[in-house]
Design a protein around this motif. Sequence first.
Motif, PDB file in Angstrom:
ATOM      1  N   ARG A  77       0.825  -1.209   0.000  1.00  0.00           N
ATOM      2  CA  ARG A  77       0.000   0.000   0.000  1.00  0.00           C
ATOM      3  C   ARG A  77       0.858   1.257   0.000  1.00  0.00           C
ATOM      4  NH1 ARG A  77      -1.610   1.844   5.425  1.00  0.00           N
ATOM      5  NH2 ARG A  77      -0.261   0.820   6.918  1.00  0.00           N
ATOM      6  N   ARG A  78       0.184   2.384  -0.051  1.00  0.00           N
ATOM      7  CA  ARG A  78       0.857   3.673  -0.103  1.00  0.00           C
ATOM      8  C   ARG A  78       1.698   3.892   1.150  1.00  0.00           C
ATOM      9  NH1 ARG A  78      -2.383   9.250  -0.040  1.00  0.00           N
ATOM     10  NH2 ARG A  78      -3.277   8.080   1.674  1.00  0.00           N
ATOM     11  N   HIS A  79       2.914   4.364   0.987  1.00  0.00           N
ATOM     12  CA  HIS A  79       3.885   4.647   2.044  1.00  0.00           C
ATOM     13  C   HIS A  79       4.445   3.398   2.715  1.00  0.00           C
ATOM     14  CE1 HIS A  79       3.022   8.873   1.596  1.00  0.00           C
ATOM     15  NE2 HIS A  79       1.751   8.692   1.903  1.00  0.00           N
ATOM     16  N   LEU A  80       3.990   2.224   2.352  1.00  0.00           N
ATOM     17  CA  LEU A  80       4.539   0.969   2.881  1.00  0.00           C
ATOM     18  C   LEU A  80       4.778   0.013   1.716  1.00  0.00           C
ATOM     19  CD1 LEU A  80       2.472   0.386   6.142  1.00  0.00           C
ATOM     20  CD2 LEU A  80       4.875   0.976   5.951  1.00  0.00           C
ATOM     21  N   ALA A  81       5.675   0.400   0.857  1.00  0.00           N
ATOM     22  CA  ALA A  81       5.911  -0.368  -0.355  1.00  0.00           C
ATOM     23  C   ALA A  81       6.675  -1.653  -0.060  1.00  0.00           C
ATOM     24  CB  ALA A  81       6.698   0.470  -1.355  1.00  0.00           C
ATOM     25  N   GLU A  82       6.291  -2.690  -0.741  1.00  0.00           N
ATOM     26  CA  GLU A  82       7.043  -3.933  -0.812  1.00  0.00           C
ATOM     27  C   GLU A  82       7.291  -4.176  -2.283  1.00  0.00           C
ATOM     28  OE1 GLU A  82       5.362  -7.279   1.158  1.00  0.00           O
ATOM     29  OE2 GLU A  82       4.712  -6.112   2.877  1.00  0.00           O
ATOM     30  N   TYR A  83       8.270  -5.010  -2.567  1.00  0.00           N
ATOM     31  CA  TYR A  83       8.625  -5.242  -3.963  1.00  0.00           C
ATOM     32  C   TYR A  83       8.725  -6.728  -4.240  1.00  0.00           C
ATOM     33  CZ  TYR A  83       9.863  -0.324  -3.783  1.00  0.00           C
ATOM     34  OH  TYR A  83       9.814   1.036  -3.612  1.00  0.00           O
ATOM     35  N   ASP A  84       8.247  -7.123  -5.400  1.00  0.00           N
ATOM     36  CA  ASP A  84       8.469  -8.475  -5.905  1.00  0.00           C
ATOM     37  C   ASP A  84       9.698  -8.418  -6.795  1.00  0.00           C
ATOM     38  OD1 ASP A  84       6.230  -9.570  -4.687  1.00  0.00           O
ATOM     39  OD2 ASP A  84       4.935  -9.124  -6.399  1.00  0.00           O
ATOM     40  N   ILE A  85      10.532  -9.429  -6.717  1.00  0.00           N
ATOM     41  CA  ILE A  85      11.677  -9.541  -7.614  1.00  0.00           C
ATOM     42  C   ILE A  85      11.213 -10.419  -8.765  1.00  0.00           C
ATOM     43  CG2 ILE A  85      14.070 -10.264  -7.834  1.00  0.00           C
ATOM     44  CD1 ILE A  85      14.272  -9.920  -4.765  1.00  0.00           C
ATOM     45  N   VAL A  86      11.160  -9.825  -9.961  1.00  0.00           N
ATOM     46  CA  VAL A  86      10.586 -10.514 -11.107  1.00  0.00           C
ATOM     47  C   VAL A  86      11.568 -10.543 -12.275  1.00  0.00           C
ATOM     48  CG1 VAL A  86       8.213  -9.939 -10.493  1.00  0.00           C
ATOM     49  CG2 VAL A  86       9.471  -8.440 -12.017  1.00  0.00           C
ATOM     50  N   VAL A  87      11.365 -11.515 -13.145  1.00  0.00           N
ATOM     51  CA  VAL A  87      12.074 -11.595 -14.414  1.00  0.00           C
ATOM     52  C   VAL A  87      11.079 -11.125 -15.460  1.00  0.00           C
ATOM     53  CG1 VAL A  87      13.204 -13.126 -16.049  1.00  0.00           C
ATOM     54  CG2 VAL A  87      13.428 -13.541 -13.599  1.00  0.00           C
ATOM     55  N   ALA A  88      11.441 -10.063 -16.189  1.00  0.00           N
ATOM     56  CA  ALA A  88      10.497  -9.474 -17.135  1.00  0.00           C
ATOM     57  C   ALA A  88      11.217  -9.014 -18.397  1.00  0.00           C
ATOM     58  CB  ALA A  88       9.784  -8.286 -16.495  1.00  0.00           C
ATOM     59  N   ASP A  89      10.443  -8.883 -19.448  1.00  0.00           N
ATOM     60  CA  ASP A  89      10.954  -8.294 -20.681  1.00  0.00           C
ATOM     61  C   ASP A  89      11.295  -6.839 -20.382  1.00  0.00           C
ATOM     62  OD1 ASP A  89      11.554  -7.560 -23.241  1.00  0.00           O
ATOM     63  OD2 ASP A  89       9.514  -7.763 -24.026  1.00  0.00           O
ATOM     64  N   ALA A  90      12.393  -6.355 -20.919  1.00  0.00           N
ATOM     65  CA  ALA A  90      12.843  -4.994 -20.632  1.00  0.00           C
ATOM     66  C   ALA A  90      11.853  -3.946 -21.126  1.00  0.00           C
ATOM     67  CB  ALA A  90      14.210  -4.749 -21.256  1.00  0.00           C
ATOM     68  N   ARG A  91      11.022  -4.292 -22.113  1.00  0.00           N
ATOM     69  CA  ARG A  91      10.087  -3.325 -22.675  1.00  0.00           C
ATOM     70  C   ARG A  91       8.772  -3.237 -21.908  1.00  0.00           C
ATOM     71  NH1 ARG A  91      10.329  -6.039 -28.424  1.00  0.00           N
ATOM     72  NH2 ARG A  91      10.169  -7.761 -26.964  1.00  0.00           N
ATOM     73  N   LYS A 117       8.092 -14.726 -11.164  1.00  0.00           N
ATOM     74  CA  LYS A 117       8.379 -14.073  -9.888  1.00  0.00           C
ATOM     75  C   LYS A 117       9.374 -14.963  -9.144  1.00  0.00           C
ATOM     76  CE  LYS A 117       6.315 -12.765  -5.521  1.00  0.00           C
ATOM     77  NZ  LYS A 117       5.118 -12.720  -4.708  1.00  0.00           N
ATOM     78  N   ILE A 118      10.539 -14.405  -8.791  1.00  0.00           N
ATOM     79  CA  ILE A 118      11.565 -15.218  -8.146  1.00  0.00           C
ATOM     80  C   ILE A 118      11.815 -14.832  -6.694  1.00  0.00           C
ATOM     81  CG2 ILE A 118      12.722 -15.799 -10.293  1.00  0.00           C
ATOM     82  CD1 ILE A 118      14.849 -13.717  -9.590  1.00  0.00           C
ATOM     83  N   GLY A 119      11.146 -13.793  -6.202  1.00  0.00           N
ATOM     84  CA  GLY A 119      11.375 -13.449  -4.809  1.00  0.00           C
ATOM     85  C   GLY A 119      10.574 -12.251  -4.359  1.00  0.00           C
ATOM     86  N   ASN A 120      10.883 -11.805  -3.144  1.00  0.00           N
ATOM     87  CA  ASN A 120      10.190 -10.692  -2.513  1.00  0.00           C
ATOM     88  C   ASN A 120      11.197  -9.892  -1.712  1.00  0.00           C
ATOM     89  OD1 ASN A 120       8.665  -9.303  -0.342  1.00  0.00           O
ATOM     90  ND2 ASN A 120       6.935 -10.188  -1.425  1.00  0.00           N
ATOM     91  N   TYR A 121      11.033  -8.565  -1.672  1.00  0.00           N
ATOM     92  CA  TYR A 121      11.922  -7.668  -0.932  1.00  0.00           C
ATOM     93  C   TYR A 121      11.068  -6.690  -0.144  1.00  0.00           C
ATOM     94  CZ  TYR A 121      15.079  -3.687  -0.241  1.00  0.00           C
ATOM     95  OH  TYR A 121      15.798  -2.646   0.288  1.00  0.00           O
ATOM     96  N   ASN A 122      11.301  -6.618   1.172  1.00  0.00           N
ATOM     97  CA  ASN A 122      10.563  -5.707   2.036  1.00  0.00           C
ATOM     98  C   ASN A 122      11.560  -4.792   2.749  1.00  0.00           C
ATOM     99  OD1 ASN A 122       8.878  -4.362   3.740  1.00  0.00           O
ATOM    100  ND2 ASN A 122       8.069  -6.165   4.760  1.00  0.00           N
ATOM    101  N   PRO A 123      11.676  -3.529   2.299  1.00  0.00           N
ATOM    102  CA  PRO A 123      12.620  -2.608   2.933  1.00  0.00           C
ATOM    103  C   PRO A 123      12.088  -1.983   4.217  1.00  0.00           C
ATOM    104  CG  PRO A 123      11.561  -1.523   1.105  1.00  0.00           C
ATOM    105  CD  PRO A 123      11.062  -2.945   1.117  1.00  0.00           C
ATOM    106  N   ASN A 124      10.837  -2.259   4.609  1.00  0.00           N
ATOM    107  CA  ASN A 124      10.228  -1.616   5.767  1.00  0.00           C
ATOM    108  C   ASN A 124      10.581  -2.270   7.092  1.00  0.00           C
ATOM    109  OD1 ASN A 124       8.795   0.239   4.114  1.00  0.00           O
ATOM    110  ND2 ASN A 124       7.364  -1.386   3.621  1.00  0.00           N
TER     111      ASN A 124
END
Length: 116
Positions: free
Chosen positions: A12-26, A36-43
């Motif tokens: 959600r807003r102000h509490l971002a989490e990120y998925d580590i994904v393999v994607a086309d550059a475009r 999807k190969i992982g997850n990253y939580n900087p909070n």
Amino acid sequence: MAVKIRLARCGRRHLAEYDIVVADARSPRDGRFIEKIGNYNPNTAPSTIRLNEASALKWLFQGAQPTDTVKGLLSKQGIMLRKHLQIGVNKGAITQEQADEKFRLWQAERAQSITQ
């Protein structure tokens, strides 16, 4: 097709989490991805990184290019070192046992530095 390993924002807003994904550059940041190969939580106090190491290595050996942020995350987890050692094994510079021992020593040093 250029393939990147990058972060896709979720949470959600102000509490971002990120998925580590393999994607086309475009494709857009939060758009289509291949895997999807992982997850990253900087909070969290120490940032939390959950990663499927086998998939990350597979994609790196197939030529996927990590972004700068993801490259740092992969380095923290030892994926980039493992790739480097495996390339040495493939070229015949070292044996698989030597590579495994070097990686085990690196893990022990890292665990010791974290606890101090």
